[in-house]
Design an enzyme around this catalytic site. Structure first.
Site, PDB file in Angstrom:
ATOM      1  N   PHE A   1       0.787  -1.332  -0.183  1.00 30.43           N
ATOM      2  CA  PHE A   1       0.009   0.173  -0.083  1.00 30.43           C
ATOM      3  C   PHE A   1       0.909   1.425   0.050  1.00 30.43           C
ATOM      4  CE2 PHE A   1      -4.364  -1.085   2.091  1.00 30.43           C
ATOM      5  CZ  PHE A   1      -4.870  -1.174   0.930  1.00 30.43           C
ATOM      6  N   GLU A   2       0.450   2.347  -0.513  1.00 28.45           N
ATOM      7  CA  GLU A   2       0.998   3.632  -0.691  1.00 28.45           C
ATOM      8  C   GLU A   2       2.380   3.679  -0.672  1.00 28.45           C
ATOM      9  OE1 GLU A   2      -0.653   6.033   2.563  1.00 28.45           O
ATOM     10  OE2 GLU A   2      -2.504   5.084   2.083  1.00 28.45           O
ATOM     11  N   GLY A   3       3.013   2.778  -1.532  1.00 23.51           N
ATOM     12  CA  GLY A   3       4.394   2.741  -1.895  1.00 23.51           C
ATOM     13  C   GLY A   3       4.757   1.433  -1.220  1.00 23.51           C
TER      14      GLY A   3
END
Length: 646
Positions: free
Chosen positions: A424-426
């Site tokens: 998630f998110e990178g």
């Protein structure tokens, strides 16, 4: 084999890097503890004394946490969410009525106006009841419509959309596409100007909240034309707009209740007034939003650590083997110690980063990224250790445990739910590269032209002169420092408490060592440095450990001065730092003693088919569909599964 996507931009590796570089914040207008750490400068003054929230923020935050705790205990049935793979509508409605959609939205727009610190406490709390609910609230507020509008929206946009987001409307963030992940230069969704509107066409994948969202933040590419600078641009889009179809609700190994889908845009008209910022600023807006938005994940990771510790303590005290509780066997006890110490450190990193975000006197882009990276990795390890401590019961589902009369402990679910946080998110790998780029920014600022093939000899000569001045001042400071003085950081050795000052001296010495190692690597590999991802990843991991050690010591001292379990906090900080130092020493060894070169040779052999014989003797249960689904623009041919919650 599927046909290639004709609308997919073709970019070289260098062009992709240029797009990413243009999107990052170029300047450092405020100090950064983590940036200084990577440069070999241990700026303890930037984090100690530990920053604290204002009294009215505490009162408002605690009042909301009390209401949220009651809601979690009385209105949320985690087992039902896991069983049905859906958050009941009445739960979402109750969260709306509670104001949970507007935790970070200013009170003048109908929100609660909580600080980053209390927002994270709320996410940890609700995420412990149901990680799926934590994901819903986080995606809505951390990366959905509220945060980018708070930072980049016009007054009119804020007046129009923030009151809706605070109370009634769920938002989602749409960047990823079927063939575009961490390389946004290949973004294919188009936003073509047409009068006072833009016309959107394209397909977005893994749209968390997308199935139930009322408002969307959409990243799309505007073609360059007369009067339009073009580039990747951000828009607020009404999810009910004509031409939008949610074509699939995705299912995952964990977070079974999240509303994550595939969204198609076909000739969707979006008013120019809904554009966030200027054309071409979309990626910059996304990355800036994530600077603090990423703190939502370590918040839920810290909460997961607390739950792992609770279950490990309760279970290991009653489960006996060979005449004594399993906790008293060293093999199990070491795991419990790791969980306890690491939970303390994760909360310390989270609290420190959150308060720094609220104070807004430091640039925390690296701190937030480190918190996300470190929190997601360590929470996964803690959950894995809990499953091991629980043995067969750790592998058994909570429903199965309950069916045969035992406590329904969802340890295996925790492991599944936490796994996505490393993506998630990178992803961890992307976070390594992102943080490494920020960590070497000072070097590239003064010497980057020396290794840039597009720069002229005159530019290189100028860069060489600037680099000479910078390194003549910087390198001598890496030789010695306070970490070599036995009485440094004496305030961390109060009477009657464990001495934490040696750990801070260790951090100071090894920050300088890390900077020397980075400088040596840049001198050795120069332009090839960006390809040494194994080395860069270890550099970042060392920095993460040093940051966590610093945060743990500072938080222990804060708790001591406030009379809040100071003695126990010092013990946990000491345990964490000793465990962390072992990991740091190993990472330093692996900077130069590793199998990176051999690994590259093996990979070439794998891709070239040299080891296909090793794959014999199995059957592959996968089907024969395409690896990546086609995402050609056009009208949808599937049922719309969008279901807004009213």
């Amino acid at each position: 084999m599927s046909a290639p996507m004709t609308n997919k931009p073709t970019v070289t590796e260098r062009e992709a890097r240029q797009v990413a570089e243009a999107a990052r914040e170029q300047d450092w207008r405020k100090p950064s503890f983590a940036k200084e750490l990577f440069l070999g400068r241990f700026r303890l003054d930037l984090i100690h004394p530990h920053p604290l929230p204002a009294d009215d923020d505490v009162q408002r935050g605690e009042e909301f946490l009390a209401k949220l705790r009651d809601f979690c205990e009385t209105k949320i049935d985690p087992a039902r969410i896991e069983r049905d793979a859906r958050i009941p509508d009445e739960v979402v409605t109750g969260l709306k009525e509670l104001g949970a959609l507007g935790m970070k939205i200013d009170t003048k727009y109908g929100g609660l106006g909580l600080t980053q610190g209390y927002y994270n406490k709320a996410l940890a709390l609700v995420g412990s009841a149901s990680p799926a609910i934590g994901a819903l609230l986080s995606a809505h507020q951390s990366i959905g419509v509220p945060q980018p509008l708070k930072l980049f929206g016009t007054p009119e946009q804020k007046e129009t959309f923030l009151p809706r987001c605070a109370r009634t409307d769920i938002s989602a963030f749409l960047l990823t596409e079927p063939d575009v992940g961490s390389d946004p230069a290949r973004l294919a969704t188009a936003a073509v100007p047409d009068g006072d509107d833009y016309v959107l066409d394209g397909v977005k994948l893994w749209t968390t909240n997308g199935v139930v969202a009322d408002l969307l933040v959409v990243m799309a590419r505007v073609p360059k034309s007369d009067g339009h600078r073009g580039g990747i641009t951000a828009f607020v889009v009404e999810a009910a707009s004509e031409g939008i179809t949610v074509e699939n609700r995705n299912a995952f190994m964990g977070l079974r209740g999240i509303e994550n889908g595939v969204t198609r845009f076909h000739r969707v008209r979006v008013p120019a007034a809904n554009r966030i910022g200027e054309e071409g600023q979309g990626l910059k807006i996304a990355l800036t939003t994530l600077n603090t938005g990423r703190l939502s994940l370590p918040a839920m990771c810290a909460g997961a650590g607390k739950w792992c510790l609770k279950i490990a303590r309760e279970w290991s005290a009653v489960r006996e083997q060979w005449g004594k509780p399993v906790a008293l066997h060293e093999a199990v006890g070491s795991k419990i110690s790791f969980i306890a110490a690491t939970t303390f450190a994760l909360e310390a990193v989270l609290e420190l980063s959150s308060q720094m975000a609220d104070e807004n006197r430091n640039d925390i882009r690296i701190e937030a990224a480190l918190a996300k990276l470190y929190g997601s990795e360590m929470a996964w390890r803690m959950a894995d250790e809990l499953v091991q401590i629980r043995g067969g019961r750790g592998f058994e589902t909570a429903a199965s445990l309950a069916a045969r009369g035992e406590r329904a402990v969802p340890a295996e679910q925790m492991l599944r739910d936490l796994r996505i946080n490393r993506i998630f998110e990178g992803s961890t790998e992307i976070m390594h590269l992102l943080i490494a780029r920020e960590a070497v920014d000072a070097h590239l600022s003064v010497a980057g032209d020396l290794i840039d093939p597009d720069k002229s000899l005159q530019d290189k000569a100028r860069a060489g002169a600037n680099a000479g001045v910078f390194y003549a001042r910087w390198l001598p400071k890496l030789v010695a420092g306070p970490g070599q003085l036995p009485r440094s950081y004496a305030e961390f050795h109060p009477a009657g408490h464990i001495d934490l000052s040696p750990h801070l001296r260790y951090v100071e010495r090894h920050a300088r060592k890390l900077a020397r190692s980075t400088f040596y690597a840049m001198s050795r590999w120069q332009g090839r440095m960006e390809t040494k991802q194994g080395f860069l990843g270890r550099v970042v991991d060392i920095g993460a450990e040093l940051f966590a050690m610093s945060a743990a010591c500072v938080r222990a001292e804060l708790l001591r001065t406030r009379g809040e379990h100071g003695r126990e906090a010092y013990q946990l900080a000491d345990a964490f730092c000793r465990q962390s130092r072992i990991r740091v020493d190993e990472l330093f060894d692996r900077l130069w003693t590793n199998t990176d070169d051999l690994d590259r040779k093996v990979v070439k052999g794998v891709l070239g088919g040299a080891y296909e014989w090793l794959e014999q003797g199995i059957v592959d249960p996968s089907d024969d569909g395409p690896w990546i689904a086609e995402a050609e623009p056009g009208p949808s041919e599937r049922e719309n599964v969008h279901r807004p919650i009213r």
